[in-house]
Design a protein around this motif. Structure first.
Motif, PDB file in Angstrom:
ATOM      1  N   ARG A 158       0.825  -1.205   0.000  1.00 33.82           N
ATOM      2  CA  ARG A 158       0.000   0.000   0.000  1.00 33.82           C
ATOM      3  C   ARG A 158       0.869   1.269   0.000  1.00 33.82           C
ATOM      4  N   ALA A 159       1.993   1.179  -0.693  1.00 33.77           N
ATOM      5  CA  ALA A 159       2.965   2.264  -0.726  1.00 33.77           C
ATOM      6  C   ALA A 159       2.851   3.062  -2.017  1.00 33.77           C
ATOM      7  N   GLU A 160       3.788   3.995  -2.221  1.00 32.10           N
ATOM      8  CA  GLU A 160       3.806   4.796  -3.442  1.00 32.10           C
ATOM      9  C   GLU A 160       4.040   3.893  -4.645  1.00 32.10           C
ATOM     10  N   LEU A 161       3.321   4.147  -5.719  1.00 36.24           N
ATOM     11  CA  LEU A 161       3.358   3.278  -6.893  1.00 36.24           C
ATOM     12  C   LEU A 161       4.390   3.764  -7.908  1.00 36.24           C
ATOM     13  N   PRO A 162       5.207   2.856  -8.447  1.00 31.72           N
ATOM     14  CA  PRO A 162       6.235   3.271  -9.418  1.00 31.72           C
ATOM     15  C   PRO A 162       5.639   3.500 -10.804  1.00 31.72           C
ATOM     16  N   SER A 163       6.224   4.437 -11.544  1.00 31.29           N
ATOM     17  CA  SER A 163       5.804   4.700 -12.920  1.00 31.29           C
ATOM     18  C   SER A 163       6.652   3.864 -13.873  1.00 31.29           C
ATOM     19  N   TYR A 164       6.221   3.820 -15.140  1.00 28.11           N
ATOM     20  CA  TYR A 164       6.967   3.058 -16.145  1.00 28.11           C
ATOM     21  C   TYR A 164       6.734   3.665 -17.521  1.00 28.11           C
ATOM     22  N   PHE A 165       7.711   4.414 -18.016  1.00 25.34           N
ATOM     23  CA  PHE A 165       7.643   5.012 -19.351  1.00 25.34           C
ATOM     24  C   PHE A 165       6.306   5.695 -19.611  1.00 25.34           C
ATOM     25  N   GLY A 166       5.915   6.577 -18.730  1.00 26.91           N
ATOM     26  CA  GLY A 166       4.694   7.343 -18.932  1.00 26.91           C
ATOM     27  C   GLY A 166       3.449   6.728 -18.333  1.00 26.91           C
ATOM     28  N   VAL A 167       3.514   5.481 -17.894  1.00 25.33           N
ATOM     29  CA  VAL A 167       2.395   4.863 -17.186  1.00 25.33           C
ATOM     30  C   VAL A 167       2.471   5.321 -15.733  1.00 25.33           C
ATOM     31  N   GLU A 168       1.439   6.036 -15.271  1.00 27.68           N
ATOM     32  CA  GLU A 168       1.460   6.636 -13.934  1.00 27.68           C
ATOM     33  C   GLU A 168       0.317   6.086 -13.072  1.00 27.68           C
ATOM     34  N   PRO A 169       0.473   4.903 -12.513  1.00 31.21           N
ATOM     35  CA  PRO A 169      -0.587   4.364 -11.642  1.00 31.21           C
ATOM     36  C   PRO A 169      -0.719   5.186 -10.369  1.00 31.21           C
ATOM     37  N   GLU A 170      -1.935   5.333  -9.883  1.00 28.10           N
ATOM     38  CA  GLU A 170      -2.195   6.132  -8.680  1.00 28.10           C
ATOM     39  C   GLU A 170      -3.211   5.432  -7.792  1.00 28.10           C
ATOM     40  N   TRP A 171      -3.072   5.653  -6.498  1.00 29.25           N
ATOM     41  CA  TRP A 171      -4.090   5.164  -5.562  1.00 29.25           C
ATOM     42  C   TRP A 171      -5.324   6.044  -5.702  1.00 29.25           C
ATOM     43  N   TYR A 196      -8.176   1.645  -5.088  1.00 28.50           N
ATOM     44  CA  TYR A 196      -7.640   0.771  -6.138  1.00 28.50           C
ATOM     45  C   TYR A 196      -6.422   1.439  -6.772  1.00 28.50           C
ATOM     46  N   VAL A 197      -5.627   0.625  -7.436  1.00 29.52           N
ATOM     47  CA  VAL A 197      -4.564   1.159  -8.287  1.00 29.52           C
ATOM     48  C   VAL A 197      -5.224   1.544  -9.607  1.00 29.52           C
ATOM     49  N   SER A 198      -5.222   2.828  -9.916  1.00 27.98           N
ATOM     50  CA  SER A 198      -5.906   3.317 -11.110  1.00 27.98           C
ATOM     51  C   SER A 198      -4.901   3.729 -12.176  1.00 27.98           C
ATOM     52  N   PHE A 199      -5.206   3.365 -13.421  1.00 23.76           N
ATOM     53  CA  PHE A 199      -4.413   3.800 -14.570  1.00 23.76           C
ATOM     54  C   PHE A 199      -5.120   4.912 -15.326  1.00 23.76           C
ATOM     55  N   GLY A 200      -6.175   5.461 -14.714  1.00 27.49           N
ATOM     56  CA  GLY A 200      -6.888   6.572 -15.323  1.00 27.49           C
ATOM     57  C   GLY A 200      -7.934   6.107 -16.322  1.00 27.49           C
TER      58      GLY A 200
END
Length: 247
Positions: A158-171, A196-200
């Protein structure tokens, strides 16, 4: 390059490889006969075109999305980041030029093994191309796989989510705007009381990652409201009782 601790051995090796490749290719081309132009230029052009075609499809994002059981379109990655991932992939594919570059240097200094090996030039180059493509594919799989593994590890903690080449998942807290009976979901049942982990939103669909269930959850964007959450440990305050009676 801005690191005050200086260059690492890997960075110095990369600089040497780039310089040797550029110099070797120039030495090779200036020594070519017409026959060698036909024998070598065609594979070089083919390698460049094939590399651009492969990279243009945003292979890294496709592998990342596939590991989460979604499509690249669901992630809605900005074009600039798709280009960045393509450059990353092309950077590795460019090492296919290293062998012919070394061959150009060897011919320039008249190395004794040049004559007997010269007849194997094209087969050797084709084999090198195949090897580089295989290594590049394995690296791409590892890169996307490691990124998804880091994402899931962060989701479990339940920690900060890592990004990946422009993919920015957020709580994100996902609040339905319609009664539960009318809420359309694919991949599971939405639980509005937890984040949830949201990808927008992409293409009118909200893409979520449900770590406890280990799968993706999708719902129409018009049926939910996304509220950013500080992290995965917060409790969302939504209740279906708050919806207007007319909905």
């Amino acid at each position: 390059m801005g690191d005050e601790r200086g260059w690492t051995p890997a960075q110095m090796l990369s600089v040497f490889a780039v310089a040797a490749t550029a110099g070797g290719i120039w030495l090779l081309v200036r020594q070519w006969t017409w026959g060698e132009w036909l024998a070598w230029a065609a594979p070089l052009v083919f390698a460049l075109v094939a590399s651009c075609v492969v990279a243009s499809g945003s292979v890294l994002h496709a592998l990342y999305a596939d590991s989460l059981d979604v499509t690249p379109d669901d992630l809605d990655v900005p074009a600039i980041w798709q280009a960045a991932s393509a450059v990353k992939l092309l950077g590795l594919l460019s090492f296919a030029l290293f062998v012919p570059a070394l061959w150009g240097i060897a011919k320039h200094v008249h190395a004794p093994f040049v004559s007997p090996v010269e007849r194997l030039g094209v087969p050797m180059y084709v084999a090198t191309q195949m090897a580089v493509v295989v290594v590049c594919g394995l690296w791409a799989l590892d890169s996307a796989g490691d990124a998804v593994k880091d994402l899931r590890t962060a989701a479990v903690r339940r920690a900060e989510l890592p990004s990946y080449f422009g993919v920015e998942p957020e709580w994100t807290c996902v609040e339905p705007t319609v009664p539960a009976a009318k809420l359309s979901t694919r991949g599971g049942v939405l639980s509005p009381e937890r984040p949830y982990v949201s990808f927008g939103e992409a293409g009118g669909t909200v893409v979520l990652w449900d770590e406890p269930a280990g799968k993706a959850l999708q719902t129409p964007a018009e049926q939910v409201r996304l509220v950013p959450a500080a992290d995965g440990s917060v409790r969302c305050t939504f209740s279906y009782a708050t919806l207007p009676k007319g909905d």
